[in-house]
Design a protein around this motif. Structure first.
Motif, PDB file in Angstrom:
ATOM      1  N   PHE A 134       0.837  -1.200   0.000  1.00 13.06           N
ATOM      2  CA  PHE A 134       0.000   0.000   0.000  1.00 13.06           C
ATOM      3  C   PHE A 134       0.872   1.251   0.000  1.00 13.06           C
ATOM      4  N   ARG A 135       0.464   2.224  -0.810  1.00 16.35           N
ATOM      5  CA  ARG A 135       1.140   3.527  -0.867  1.00 16.35           C
ATOM      6  C   ARG A 135       0.093   4.631  -0.843  1.00 16.35           C
ATOM      7  N   ALA A 136       0.522   5.805  -0.352  1.00 17.99           N
ATOM      8  CA  ALA A 136      -0.416   6.920  -0.241  1.00 17.99           C
ATOM      9  C   ALA A 136      -0.572   7.689  -1.540  1.00 17.99           C
ATOM     10  N   SER A 137       0.353   7.519  -2.490  1.00 18.34           N
ATOM     11  CA  SER A 137       0.253   8.243  -3.758  1.00 18.34           C
ATOM     12  C   SER A 137       0.960   7.461  -4.862  1.00 18.34           C
ATOM     13  N   LEU A 138       0.807   7.962  -6.088  1.00 18.01           N
ATOM     14  CA  LEU A 138       1.441   7.340  -7.251  1.00 18.01           C
ATOM     15  C   LEU A 138       2.860   7.850  -7.488  1.00 18.01           C
ATOM     16  N   ALA A 139       3.310   8.786  -6.667  1.00 14.01           N
ATOM     17  CA  ALA A 139       4.663   9.340  -6.855  1.00 14.01           C
ATOM     18  C   ALA A 139       5.698   8.215  -6.833  1.00 14.01           C
ATOM     19  N   ARG A 140       6.668   8.326  -7.700  1.00  3.62           N
ATOM     20  CA  ARG A 140       7.665   7.270  -7.840  1.00  3.62           C
ATOM     21  C   ARG A 140       8.431   7.026  -6.549  1.00  3.62           C
ATOM     22  N   ASN A 141       8.653   8.087  -5.780  1.00  2.00           N
ATOM     23  CA  ASN A 141       9.420   7.944  -4.533  1.00  2.00           C
ATOM     24  C   ASN A 141       8.526   7.735  -3.311  1.00  2.00           C
ATOM     25  N   ALA A 142       7.225   7.488  -3.513  1.00  2.00           N
ATOM     26  CA  ALA A 142       6.307   7.278  -2.388  1.00  2.00           C
ATOM     27  C   ALA A 142       6.651   5.976  -1.675  1.00  2.00           C
TER      28      ALA A 142
ATOM     29  N   ALA B  95      -6.164   1.222   4.836  1.00  2.00           N
ATOM     30  CA  ALA B  95      -5.993   0.240   3.765  1.00  2.00           C
ATOM     31  C   ALA B  95      -7.283  -0.538   3.533  1.00  2.00           C
ATOM     32  N   LEU B  96      -7.933  -0.971   4.618  1.00  2.00           N
ATOM     33  CA  LEU B  96      -9.173  -1.728   4.497  1.00  2.00           C
ATOM     34  C   LEU B  96     -10.288  -0.905   3.870  1.00  2.00           C
ATOM     35  N   SER B  97     -10.265   0.411   4.073  1.00  2.00           N
ATOM     36  CA  SER B  97     -11.299   1.273   3.507  1.00  2.00           C
ATOM     37  C   SER B  97     -10.902   1.847   2.148  1.00  2.00           C
ATOM     38  N   ASN B  98      -9.832   1.281   1.560  1.00  2.00           N
ATOM     39  CA  ASN B  98      -9.423   1.618   0.190  1.00  2.00           C
ATOM     40  C   ASN B  98      -8.975   3.075   0.039  1.00  2.00           C
ATOM     41  N   LYS B  99      -8.338   3.611   1.085  1.00  4.33           N
ATOM     42  CA  LYS B  99      -7.837   4.978   1.018  1.00  4.33           C
ATOM     43  C   LYS B  99      -6.422   5.043   0.452  1.00  4.33           C
ATOM     44  N   TYR B 100      -5.772   3.884   0.302  1.00  6.96           N
ATOM     45  CA  TYR B 100      -4.434   3.838  -0.268  1.00  6.96           C
ATOM     46  C   TYR B 100      -4.488   3.163  -1.639  1.00  6.96           C
ATOM     47  N   LEU B 101      -3.411   3.320  -2.373  1.00  8.38           N
ATOM     48  CA  LEU B 101      -3.241   2.605  -3.643  1.00  8.38           C
ATOM     49  C   LEU B 101      -2.543   1.283  -3.348  1.00  8.38           C
ATOM     50  N   CYS B 102      -3.081   0.192  -3.862  1.00  8.85           N
ATOM     51  CA  CYS B 102      -2.464  -1.103  -3.578  1.00  8.85           C
ATOM     52  C   CYS B 102      -1.889  -1.720  -4.852  1.00  8.85           C
ATOM     53  N   THR B 103      -0.798  -2.441  -4.664  1.00  6.79           N
ATOM     54  CA  THR B 103      -0.120  -3.143  -5.755  1.00  6.79           C
ATOM     55  C   THR B 103       0.097  -4.599  -5.339  1.00  6.79           C
TER      56      THR B 103
END
Length: 531
Positions: free
Chosen positions: A13-21, A53-61
């Motif tokens: 899980f990450r908070a944004s799509l930024a490459r350095n996130a 994370a469970l509430s889908n507030k992050y981006l998951c890979t």
């Protein structure tokens, strides 16, 4: 076969799509599945992140590593997750706003807040809808009964106590008929009666309302008896275990013991003592024989307060000596916040000759709001809520330094560059003692709730106030920081008023006042009574 609500498998899980996130947790979350009929408790410093994370507030890979089950309501395309996190009092503007007698037509009642009809004249009838769905009026009525909100339905939301507003937020969330309800720190700052109401509500929410509930707890919190599954999650290490309570309870106990061991090591700062922090206080070094000869910090001589014709306080007699430490007790809604708002001159009825400060009656024209607040500092849920809105862009250092504004505790303007060198040194000393020096450049909005509470506590102390008001100052604060705060308060020479419902979050006090209702209170010494 269990019916899954949400499943996580090998997810990062990450908070944004930024490459350095950076990832939220250092390692992928291997496996976690929440099923219908299970009652989960998420324990540890990473509980809020896991809830997000469970509430889908992050981006998951990879994208499909987080999956939800079939929504409970077939009319929805996707499941709905409601996450309730109590980081401050909502809604609020100032402490005084909760008790203003006159309200404009755009204010809202408790019932309107629950119905999510938060904006609009109360003189107009609306067809209320939540997210395009008609309101289930029978569910609304049942929620008010279950959370004991029926008597408060027509009370102004601004006038609700923190415990009452917490129940209203839960009712509002369940009224949306979510597939999963996530509640972080549901019991912090509540008296035993209010905590029992919320615990019973969460324990039976799936059976009564079809909404399974998951609670987030700190390491040191007692896990409710009704919890069937436990998950330990650390902010720096990620999920450490998850499963049925019988199998995971020993693991939780071991981590709690590890946490207590760390506390004893992290409760002091080498090279800085509490004396270094309090030695510039006006009452530092004065013995009891000296302070007894000083005029009382506060006297209430038959004070009464009414709200829309209803008495909140009546004929209150109370004397607070300089340098004394008081525990202000009473159930949620008993008038504690009204009392504090009078003391802080935030209440419209604060200007009253029956309120005497250091021998001077609070008569109109004799003293001002600014005179009162020069000597007073506080940390409270209301101040926290305002700071989150208006001070979130300030750095930690600027947030603490803003406590040195003399005229008002509600001034959040940057001040560091205008401070003399000795004041800057004092702020830096406090930052270092409380371990905030390492994060002093981060903004207030970037901090966890525990870190925010610590910043507000330190902000109150750097002013060296003669009267310190701590209203639920330690609710939501991690143990390490709280223990350090307590040790400093043991040495604090000024007058202190504390509101706290949990013994572990209550600093040592000499006296107590317990509000029992209009015209009723108990006053005594702490050592002569329990809790």
């Amino acid at each position: 076969m269990p019916t899954p609500i949400v499943t996580i498998h090998n997810a990062t899980f990450r908070a944004s799509l930024a490459r350095n996130a950076a990832p939220i947790f250092p390692h992928p979350l291997r496996s976690l599945q929440l099923n219908r009929g299970e009652k989960w408790a998420l324990c540890g410093t990473g509980k809020a992140q896991l809830m997000n994370a469970l509430s889908n507030k992050y981006l998951c890979t990879p994208p499909l590593s987080l999956r939800y089950g079939t929504p409970r309501l077939a009319t929805r395309g996707v499941p709905r997750v409601e996450c309730v996190q109590f980081s401050g009092a909502v809604p609020t503007a100032h402490l005084s706003a909760r008790y203003e007698y006159f309200k404009d037509e755009f204010d809202q009642t408790c019932g309107q807040f629950v119905l999510n009809d938060s904006i609009g004249s109360r003189h107009v009838a609306y067809d209320v809808a939540l997210g395009g769905e008609p309101v289930d009026r029978s569910l609304y009525a049942e929620l008010l009964r279950a959370l004991q909100l029926s008597p408060l339905e027509n009370r102004w939301a601004m006038g609700l106590s923190n415990g009452q507003m917490r129940r209203a937020r839960l009712a509002r969330a369940v009224l949306r008929k979510p597939d999963l309800l996530l509640v972080d720190d549901p019991f912090l700052g509540l008296d035993p009666g209010a905590a029992a109401v919320i615990s019973e509500f969460l324990a039976t929410s799936e059976e009564r309302f079809g909404v399974p509930a998951v609670v987030g707890l700190r390491w040191q919190d007692a896990v409710p008896q009704w919890a069937t599954h436990l998950c330990g999650v650390d902010a720096s290490r990620g999920v450490l275990f998850a499963g049925e309570r019988g199998a995971t309870a020993p693991k939780l106990a071991a981590l709690q013991e590890e946490h207590r061991a760390l506390l004893s090591k992290g409760a002091s700062t080498p090279g800085i003592s509490p004396t270094d922090l309090v030695c510039t206080h006006p009452l530092f070094g004065k013995g009891a024989h000296e302070t007894l000869r000083l005029p009382a910090e506060l006297e209430f001589r038959g004070v009464g307060v009414t709200y829309r014709g209803e008495p909140v306080l009546r004929d209150l007699e109370w004397r607070v000596a300089q340098g004394s430490k008081w525990h202000v007790r009473g159930d949620n809604g008993s008038g504690k916040s009204t009392l504090l708002s009078l003391i802080a001159a935030e209440h419209p009825q604060s200007w009253n000759r029956r309120v005497v400060q250091r021998g001077v009656p609070r008569a109109t024209g004799a003293t001002s709001y600014f005179d009162v607040n020069k000597r007073l500092a506080m940390s409270s849920p209301e101040l926290h809520a305002i700071f989150v809105k208006r001070g979130k862009a300030l750095s930690v250092r600027e947030s603490v330094a803003s406590g040195l504004h003399e005229a008002s505790n509600n001034n959040f303007q940057p001040l560091w560059s205008k401070l003399p060198q000795e004041k800057q040194q004092l702020v830096q000393l406090y930052l270092d003692y409380f371990g905030l020096g390492a994060i002093e450049s981060r903004t207030f909005g970037e901090l966890s709730v525990s870190e925010q509470k610590l910043v507000l506590f330190v902000r109150a102390l750097v002013k060296m106030p003669e009267l310190l008001v701590l209203d639920e100052a330690f609710s939501g604060m991690e143990d390490t920081a709280m223990l350090r705060c307590m040790r400093l308060l043991d040495e604090w020479p000024g007058t202190t008023l504390v509101v706290a419902h949990v013994q572990e979050e209550t600093p040592k006090c000499d006296h107590y006042i317990r509000l029992l209702g209009p015209g009723k209170c108990e006053i005594g010494d702490v050592e002569n009574t329990e809790g």
